[in-house]
Design a protein around this motif. Structure first.
Motif, PDB file in Angstrom:
ATOM      1  N   LEU A 207     -76.159  50.496  14.482  1.00 28.80           N
ATOM      2  CA  LEU A 207     -75.486  51.315  13.482  1.00 28.80           C
ATOM      3  C   LEU A 207     -74.998  52.623  14.087  1.00 28.80           C
ATOM      4  N   ALA A 208     -73.828  53.081  13.624  1.00 27.35           N
ATOM      5  CA  ALA A 208     -73.361  54.424  13.948  1.00 27.35           C
ATOM      6  C   ALA A 208     -74.128  55.425  13.079  1.00 27.35           C
ATOM      7  N   PRO A 209     -74.212  56.699  13.502  1.00 27.29           N
ATOM      8  CA  PRO A 209     -74.981  57.681  12.736  1.00 27.29           C
ATOM      9  C   PRO A 209     -74.522  57.842  11.284  1.00 27.29           C
ATOM     10  N   ASP A 210     -73.230  57.632  11.023  1.00 27.51           N
ATOM     11  CA  ASP A 210     -72.715  57.831   9.668  1.00 27.51           C
ATOM     12  C   ASP A 210     -72.492  56.517   8.927  1.00 27.51           C
ATOM     13  N   GLU A 211     -73.106  55.441   9.395  1.00 25.05           N
ATOM     14  CA  GLU A 211     -72.895  54.120   8.814  1.00 25.05           C
ATOM     15  C   GLU A 211     -73.997  53.808   7.812  1.00 25.05           C
ATOM     16  N   LEU A 212     -73.604  53.296   6.667  1.00 23.84           N
ATOM     17  CA  LEU A 212     -74.533  52.999   5.578  1.00 23.84           C
ATOM     18  C   LEU A 212     -74.601  51.496   5.349  1.00 23.84           C
ATOM     19  N   ILE A 213     -75.804  50.952   5.306  1.00 22.23           N
ATOM     20  CA  ILE A 213     -75.980  49.546   4.945  1.00 22.23           C
ATOM     21  C   ILE A 213     -75.708  49.393   3.449  1.00 22.23           C
ATOM     22  N   THR A 214     -74.860  48.427   3.101  1.00 23.45           N
ATOM     23  CA  THR A 214     -74.547  48.181   1.692  1.00 23.45           C
ATOM     24  C   THR A 214     -75.163  46.884   1.179  1.00 23.45           C
ATOM     25  N   ALA A 215     -75.382  45.920   2.050  1.00 23.98           N
ATOM     26  CA  ALA A 215     -75.928  44.632   1.604  1.00 23.98           C
ATOM     27  C   ALA A 215     -76.429  43.833   2.794  1.00 23.98           C
ATOM     28  N   VAL A 216     -77.223  42.830   2.486  1.00 23.17           N
ATOM     29  CA  VAL A 216     -77.614  41.809   3.458  1.00 23.17           C
ATOM     30  C   VAL A 216     -77.244  40.464   2.841  1.00 23.17           C
ATOM     31  N   THR A 217     -76.535  39.639   3.596  1.00 22.39           N
ATOM     32  CA  THR A 217     -76.083  38.346   3.084  1.00 22.39           C
ATOM     33  C   THR A 217     -76.847  37.211   3.759  1.00 22.39           C
ATOM     34  N   LEU A 218     -77.312  36.290   2.934  1.00 25.72           N
ATOM     35  CA  LEU A 218     -77.970  35.086   3.426  1.00 25.72           C
ATOM     36  C   LEU A 218     -76.988  33.924   3.362  1.00 25.72           C
ATOM     37  N   PRO A 219     -76.901  33.101   4.409  1.00 26.86           N
ATOM     38  CA  PRO A 219     -76.030  31.926   4.354  1.00 26.86           C
ATOM     39  C   PRO A 219     -76.579  30.895   3.385  1.00 26.86           C
ATOM     40  N   ARG A 220     -75.816  29.853   3.151  1.00 24.89           N
ATOM     41  CA  ARG A 220     -76.279  28.825   2.220  1.00 24.89           C
ATOM     42  C   ARG A 220     -77.616  28.251   2.693  1.00 24.89           C
ATOM     43  N   PRO A 221     -78.470  27.810   1.776  1.00 29.19           N
ATOM     44  CA  PRO A 221     -79.803  27.312   2.148  1.00 29.19           C
ATOM     45  C   PRO A 221     -79.740  26.138   3.116  1.00 29.19           C
ATOM     46  N   VAL A 222     -80.737  26.071   3.993  1.00 32.16           N
ATOM     47  CA  VAL A 222     -80.796  24.975   4.968  1.00 32.16           C
ATOM     48  C   VAL A 222     -81.893  23.973   4.637  1.00 32.16           C
ATOM     49  N   GLY A 223     -82.627  24.198   3.551  1.00 29.70           N
ATOM     50  CA  GLY A 223     -83.696  23.274   3.183  1.00 29.70           C
ATOM     51  C   GLY A 223     -84.870  23.378   4.135  1.00 29.70           C
ATOM     52  N   GLY A 224     -85.681  22.332   4.177  1.00 26.31           N
ATOM     53  CA  GLY A 224     -86.834  22.326   5.052  1.00 26.31           C
ATOM     54  C   GLY A 224     -88.042  23.017   4.443  1.00 26.31           C
ATOM     55  N   MET A 225     -89.119  23.013   5.202  1.00 27.60           N
ATOM     56  CA  MET A 225     -90.366  23.653   4.798  1.00 27.60           C
ATOM     57  C   MET A 225     -90.402  25.073   5.352  1.00 27.60           C
ATOM     58  N   HIS A 226     -90.506  26.043   4.469  1.00 25.74           N
ATOM     59  CA  HIS A 226     -90.499  27.443   4.861  1.00 25.74           C
ATOM     60  C   HIS A 226     -91.929  27.983   4.899  1.00 25.74           C
TER      61      HIS A 226
END
Length: 323
Positions: A207-226
């Motif tokens: 991140l740059a010093p003046d950069e703000l996180i706005t969101a985190v995106t998760l890709p489509r589910p992959v299934g399986g045992m978590h």
């Protein structure tokens, strides 16, 4: 705590502009880490920008079947969301293994990603710490380092990253969305978000010093045992000696990311080809090039054993769901 000024902002763009106008300022939301660091004068920002009012507190579906998690979604809300529990269970389990209920009620998604190390030499201002005071040395190198990094470290820093959530985000291939003054945005794969310490351990992310996180995106589910397995010195309110996030498919293939061993959530995709062959094959590739101390060498075996437990549990759950 040193004196500081304070302002509230109403949008992400306004927050980024406020940061640009006041170099050295810090964003604050839950404050569960920053306020502690300010009380100890490890961080001494002259100005705080409160971003709680900018509205980034929703979880919404994306066009490709994933989820977009606002930066201000609280850890409790994220862990309990029905979609997260169903499709991204490793994330829910990682969140619930961290901190306490009170802290999870305040801590945010973005703040969790940006936690600073809990290395005791970082927190003790009487000790040497290149992360806190660049060029001062690393007291942990020859000191008490049982909980420190075994991979990806350097002669300048052997601290570990403390976030449980970040380990799950890494195994899920999440992406981080940001904004800068002027409205410029970018998307950073979680694999490229953190930096290894090298000679500049004080620079922890891209991140740059003046950069703000706005969101985190998760890709489509992959299934399986978590699964998320966390090994620590006591059963609650403790950081991981080793943690292992896994997504294991019925055919034995899968993904693995490890916490408590490096400056960042540690994942080596090439190592995952060994999943059908057992934990030892994966761990050997995952931790190739490890550099341990006399005190923390046990972590190598602990990673393998924790991964083996996760794989056994996945096999057991798979058999149970098929019956």
């Amino acid at each position: 705590m040193k004196t500081f000024t304070y302002e509230r902002v109403r949008s992400a763009a306004e927050a980024a502009q406020a940061m640009q106008k006041t170099p050295g300022a810090r964003f604050i939301a839950g404050g569960t880490n920053l306020l502690d660091l300010m009380k100890l004068q490890i961080e001494t920002p002259g100005h705080l920008i409160d971003v709680n009012g900018i509205g980034l507190d929703q979880i919404a579906p994306t066009a490709d079947g994933g989820l977009r998690i606002g930066a201000l979604v609280r850890n409790t809300a994220l862990a309990s969301d029905a979609r997260i529990r169903r499709d991204y269970a490793v994330l829910s389990r990682a969140l619930l293994s961290g901190a306490s209920g009170q802290l999870r009620n305040k801590a945010t998604t973005a703040g969790n990603l940006l936690q600073r190390t809990r290395c005791p030499y970082f927190y003790d201002t009487a000790q040497q710490c290149n992360k806190r005071q660049p060029g001062s040395g690393c007291g942990a190198l020859q000191g008490f380092n049982r909980g420190h990094a075994v991979i990806g470290a350097s002669d300048a820093c052997i601290a570990t990253h403390p976030s449980d959530m970040a380990v799950a985000m890494r195994v899920l291939d999440a992406t981080v969305e940001t904004v800068r003054p002027g409205g410029a945005t970018r998307t950073i794969p979680i694999a490229q978000f953190y930096r290894l310490p090298g000679a500049t351990p004080q620079v922890e992310t891209t991140l740059a010093p003046d950069e703000l996180i706005t969101a985190v995106t998760l890709p489509r589910p992959v299934g399986g045992m978590h699964a998320y397995h966390k090994v620590r010195d006591r059963a609650s309110y403790a950081f991981a000696l080793v943690s292992v996030a896994t997504i294991i498919q019925p055919d034995g293939t899968g993904r693995v990311a490890v916490g408590g061993v490096a400056h960042m959530p540690w994942r080596v995709e090439a190592a995952e080809a060994g999943m059908p062959h057992g934990a030892a094959a994966v761990a050997a590739r995952l931790l190739q090039g490890a550099r341990t101390t006399e005190q923390n060498a046990f972590k190598l075996a602990l990673v393998e054993r924790t991964l083996a437990t996760a794989m056994i549990d996945a096999h057991t759950m798979s058999k149970a769901s098929a019956s």
